[in-house]
Enzyme design. Structure first.
Site: not given
Length: 347
Positions: A177, A293
């Protein structure tokens, strides 16, 4: 229907919209009738799409990535929406508010999102209460994070595993992260080996028999990935390729310079290359979870061909709605039929 609804939803602040959707799903989750109705619309499983990985039975390869159900409030309804598995979190030991708002942005022109949420969640104890003794039909995983002010990240990961080990099917150790300062230093060789050894030692000492995956950043270079691919199979069952990016090259939307992690369509090509590269470096039984994606069955097929065992979506779920899982899975099954492929693992 969702395209019309999304035009309305996209007029509002993304996080407020997300929270509203969470509240609606909570209401639906309490109704068996409504839950079964959603399951009839969106769930789609076929024998050819199922496989067993690390002892876990996945009815189809399309999972929901962490970030949507941050506090494990919704897995019972989310599994009705066609996903083969659900990953909740990131979950930290203590409750955490996350970073200041606004912290979530839509990049509609790029089919992307940028977030700087900061592991906002209700903490592992409340998560345990949500997950314990539930009869889930699909595998549930927990993305494990760290508290912002923690002085011992490794212990944070271990605390969450200890708290939730009896409630879920696997854990993903999130070292990637970009919204927790310094966390990505765990990619460095010395820090990564220290983390890996500590987690493995604790698993052995506690006699835990549960798959542990690792989630790395999309911004990693092939050279920097090498030491992780060499070390990880000794300590982990697999790797998630890959988390959000801080790169902004080629973006069109007005929000492209917002700080945080970029997810969605712009990540696809590079993450595909990470998967292909990694598959050639790791043992055959080392699991690769592909993400970043995926908006179509063609995208899914490309990642599976590159070497991913299973997949995760998130941003496309936000843009396309719950129909996307069924759409991808139906086309995957058709592709397999047309190419005489008997099992999804053979793609």
């Amino acid at each position: 229907m969702y395209k019309l609804l999304s035009k309305i939803l996209f007029r509002f602040d993304p996080e407020k919209t997300h929270n509203a959707v969470i509240k609606i799903l909570k209401i639906i989750q309490k109704s068996n009738r409504m839950s079964k109705l959603l399951e009839g619309f969106y769930d789609y499983n076929a024998v050819k799409l199922s496989q067993t990985i690390n002892g876990i039975s996945f009815p189809n390869p399309i999972g929901l990535a962490a970030g949507f159900d941050k506090s494990a409030e919704l897995p019972q309804i989310l599994e009705k929406l066609g996903f083969g598995y659900i990953e909740v979190g990131g979950i930290t030991p203590l409750p955490q508010k996350g970073n200041a708002k606004p912290r979530l942005f839509r990049l509609v022109k790029d089919k992307a999102l940028i977030n700087r949420m900061g592991f906002n969640n209700d903490g592992s104890i409340k998560c345990y209460k949500s997950l314990y003794n539930k009869n889930f039909k699909k595998p549930i995983g927990v993305n494990v994070g760290v508290n912002k002010d923690s002085k011992d990240w490794i212990n944070d990961y271990i605390k969450v595993i200890d708290q939730l080990v009896d409630t879920v099917d696997y854990f993903t150790i999130n070292i990637s992260s970009p919204n927790t300062k310094g966390l990505q230093t765990l990619h460095n060789p010395r820090e990564f080996k220290e983390l890996s050894e500590a987690i493995k030692k604790h698993l052995n000492y506690s006699n835990y028999n549960i798959p542990i995956y690792l989630k790395v950043t999309s911004d990693i270079t092939f050279n920097d990935l090498d030491h992780i691919l060499e070390t990880a199979p000794k300590y982990f069952n697999g790797i998630v390729l890959a988390n959000t990016s801080q790169k902004r090259k080629g973006l069109l939307d007005q929000h492209k310079y917002e700080k945080g992690g970029l997810s969605g369509r712009p990540l696809f090509n590079y993450n595909l290359q990470l998967i292909k590269y990694s598959r050639g470096k790791v043992p055959k039984d080392f699991t690769i979870i592909g993400t970043g994606g995926i908006f179509s069955a063609d995208d899914a097929i490309s990642m599976l061909k590159a070497g991913a065992n299973i997949l995760q979506i998130y941003t496309s779920f936000m843009y396309e709605g719950p129909k996307i899982t069924k759409k991808i899975n139906k086309k995957l099954e058709l592709y397999m039929k047309d190419n005489n492929i008997n099992n999804i693992s053979e793609i």
